[in-house]
Design a protein around this motif. Sequence first.
Motif, PDB file in Angstrom:
ATOM      1  N   THR A 120       0.831  -1.203   0.000  1.00 42.47           N
ATOM      2  CA  THR A 120       0.000   0.000   0.000  1.00 42.47           C
ATOM      3  C   THR A 120       0.871   1.261   0.000  1.00 42.47           C
ATOM      4  N   SER A 228      -8.012  -4.935   4.611  1.00 40.19           N
ATOM      5  CA  SER A 228      -7.212  -4.573   3.441  1.00 40.19           C
ATOM      6  C   SER A 228      -6.159  -5.634   3.159  1.00 40.19           C
ATOM      7  N   ASP A 258      -3.334  -3.464  -5.825  1.00 43.48           N
ATOM      8  CA  ASP A 258      -2.734  -3.725  -4.521  1.00 43.48           C
ATOM      9  C   ASP A 258      -3.324  -5.057  -4.059  1.00 43.48           C
TER      10      ASP A 258
END
Length: 367
Positions: A120, A228, A258
């Motif tokens: 990230t 995430s 990502d």
Amino acid sequence: KLIKEETERRVLFNKYQELKGNIRVMCRVRPPLGALEDDRAGMSFPDDKTSAEIVLAGPEERSSLGVVSRKNYPFEFDRVFMPTSQNEEIFGEISQLVQSALDGYNVCIFCYGQTGSGKTHTMSSDDGMIPRATHMIYDTITKLKEKSWEYTMEGCFVEVYNEELNDLLVPNERNSKKLEIRHDEARKQTTIANCRTVRLSSPDVVETMLSEAQKNRTVAATKANERSSRSHSIFILKLVGKNLATGEQCEGTLNLVDLAGSERLKHSQAEGDRMKETQNINKSLSCLGDVIEALGRGSGHIPYRNSKLTHLLQYSLGGNSKTLMFVMVSPLEAHLKETLTSLRFATKVHNTHIGTAKSTKKIKGGD
Ligand code: ADP
Ligand code: MG
């Protein structure tokens, strides 16, 4: 004259790319974070002029005589970035690819690696590849105006979580309509039905968009970080250009991905939904590997449909496309095993040769 030189440079770059095939792999080692991270793994970068190699000192092994030693594991990629590298330097290596999207290619840039390895940070932080790429595109679009090219740029930002596609530009509670992937086989283009698409008319709009996505992501998850690490986020830029003088047209896509954390998740402790989620993450990353491998073999059947991620990226992987994978690794001894696993996966990708990409640029009415 400058424009002419620039054009020649790009033609050369595309020639070079053809020779080397359309898949690049670069490795980035993040720095240790502060004093707490002092268990450095043994890593060396033998030739820092070309910076394409990394040698890892493997785990300690004890021989039958009780002698403890470590094996060296050398790896070679298109480029290796040392812990001191900054995002600016990384962007320097990808700017040509970003330019290719303006020239009508489909481009996919992935960050692969375990959670905490810097994906990230590289992709979507304030000075990451997403804001850098969009800014560069604005600058180039402005310059291309002098050559009668007019471009529109549209963006969307989605997440694949548990094999479901979510819109990161719509607050979760209003995310009622299901996103659906639609392929236009004739034009080799993908659209996502019910997805919010933002016309990116100025750099400010990009910044607003990114902060909205960040907000939605955080609101959506009770444990944002955990989520995430378990989802793939995909920033998709569509670039449509038209030359007002010659009638040339082109349509390119830049996908900045990502990926979910690549660490092996343990099945045994997970149950129910959690178990399904775990299997889905492992599955979609291995599907990505399978697709790349099938492309490399020149197989007639590429298993794009086996995961949402590869299905979505179908026309940006293989065929008319250029791919770059960043394999991100941690510098810590505690992460050595995951680092080895990541570098081995990346080596397989690196050894894959995928044929030549073609630009969509064409004269209107021609073929
Ligand atoms: P991932 O997305 O792979 O899980 P992150 O990008 O969130 O990992 O990185 C984990 C932590 O390390 C974050 O605090 C991030 O700011 C920091 N970090 C990662 N890469 C770098 C780098 N190259 N330089 C400085 N800090 C970094
Ligand atoms: Mg992350």
